[in-house]
Design an enzyme around this catalytic site. Structure first.
Site, PDB file in Angstrom:
ATOM      1  N   CYS A 271      47.808  41.069  34.236  1.00  7.70           N
ATOM      2  CA  CYS A 271      48.106  40.364  35.480  1.00  7.70           C
ATOM      3  C   CYS A 271      47.783  38.886  35.231  1.00  7.70           C
ATOM      4  O   CYS A 271      47.713  38.458  34.083  1.00  7.70           O
ATOM      5  CB  CYS A 271      47.367  40.979  36.673  1.00  7.70           C
ATOM      6  SG  CYS A 271      45.568  40.863  36.632  1.00  7.70           S
TER       7      CYS A 271
ATOM      8  N   HIS B 221      32.217  51.675  21.179  1.00  3.70           N
ATOM      9  CA  HIS B 221      30.987  52.100  21.863  1.00  3.70           C
ATOM     10  C   HIS B 221      31.259  52.790  23.195  1.00  3.70           C
ATOM     11  O   HIS B 221      30.473  53.646  23.612  1.00  3.70           O
ATOM     12  CB  HIS B 221      30.083  50.889  22.125  1.00  3.70           C
ATOM     13  CG  HIS B 221      29.463  50.318  20.887  1.00  3.70           C
ATOM     14  ND1 HIS B 221      28.364  49.503  20.914  1.00  3.70           N
ATOM     15  CD2 HIS B 221      29.797  50.457  19.582  1.00  3.70           C
ATOM     16  CE1 HIS B 221      28.044  49.144  19.665  1.00  3.70           C
ATOM     17  NE2 HIS B 221      28.901  49.704  18.848  1.00  3.70           N
TER      18      HIS B 221
HETATM   19  C1  RB5 Z   1      49.186  37.414  41.197  1.00  7.37           C
HETATM   20  O1  RB5 Z   1      49.479  36.174  41.749  1.00  7.37           O
HETATM   21  C2  RB5 Z   1      47.731  37.526  40.765  1.00  7.37           C
HETATM   22  O2  RB5 Z   1      46.909  37.497  41.881  1.00  7.37           O
HETATM   23  C3  RB5 Z   1      47.531  38.766  39.933  1.00  7.37           C
HETATM   24  O3  RB5 Z   1      48.419  38.758  38.852  1.00  7.37           O
HETATM   25  C4  RB5 Z   1      46.173  38.955  39.290  1.00  7.37           C
HETATM   26  O4  RB5 Z   1      45.736  37.771  38.691  1.00  7.37           O
HETATM   27  C5  RB5 Z   1      45.126  39.557  40.089  1.00  7.37           C
HETATM   28  O5  RB5 Z   1      43.975  39.713  39.601  1.00  7.37           O
END
Ligand code: RB5
Length: 150
Positions: free
Chosen positions: A66, A99
């Protein structure tokens, strides 16, 4: 190994790099999306898809990306049998497997670049759980926590 890869819009820029790297290492990619960039998609959907692939046995390990890697790791660790962590250094990426039997690597595409991401995936996928007693004992305690034990 079969490796599930899932990314939201924040992680999309790293997806092809990771798919290519996993294949170059001789593994098979289980594509858990996103299939295309969508600024409105939600990271828990892709974390869940990767976790479900592991739970079903369709993948042995997973990588979720993300923006920061934080949301991906929070979501994935809610799933039984998933041991996910955000690792932006290569020591943690392999030691987490050795681990802790980490089976999902979480990355933040807004934090790291392509080359570090490749190195992290290499470190993660080349590592194996160290089955010595102390690591198994600690893992068993983690599994007890997952079961709701004290
Ligand atoms: C998306 O904008 C962002 O919030 C997501 O990809 C991530 O970083 C969340 O932890």
């Amino acid at each position: 190994m079969k490796i599930a890869i899932g990314v939201d819009h924040g992680g999309f820029s790293l997806k092809q790099t990771l798919v290519d790297e996993v294949k170059e290492l001789g593994h098979t990619v289980v594509d858990c999306g996103a299939a295309k960039y969508d600024a409105h998609d939600d990271y828990p959907d892709f974390a869940r898809a990767v976790g479900a692939a592991i739970q079903r046995g369709d993948a042995e390990r997973g990588v979720i990306v993300c923006g920061s890697g934080v949301g991906a790791s929070i979501a994935a660790t809610k799933m039984r049998g998933v041991r996910a962590a955000l690792c932006h250094d290569t020591y943690s990426a392999h030691q987490g497997v050795e681990h802790d039997n980490m089976n999902v690597l979480c990355l933040g595409a807004r934090i790291i670049g392509d080359e570090l991401a490749r190195e992290l995936v290499r470190a993660f996928l080349s590592a194996r759980f160290d089955t010595r007693e102390r690591f198994q004992r600690r893992l068993n305690k983690v599994l007890e926590i997952e079961k709701g034990g004290n």
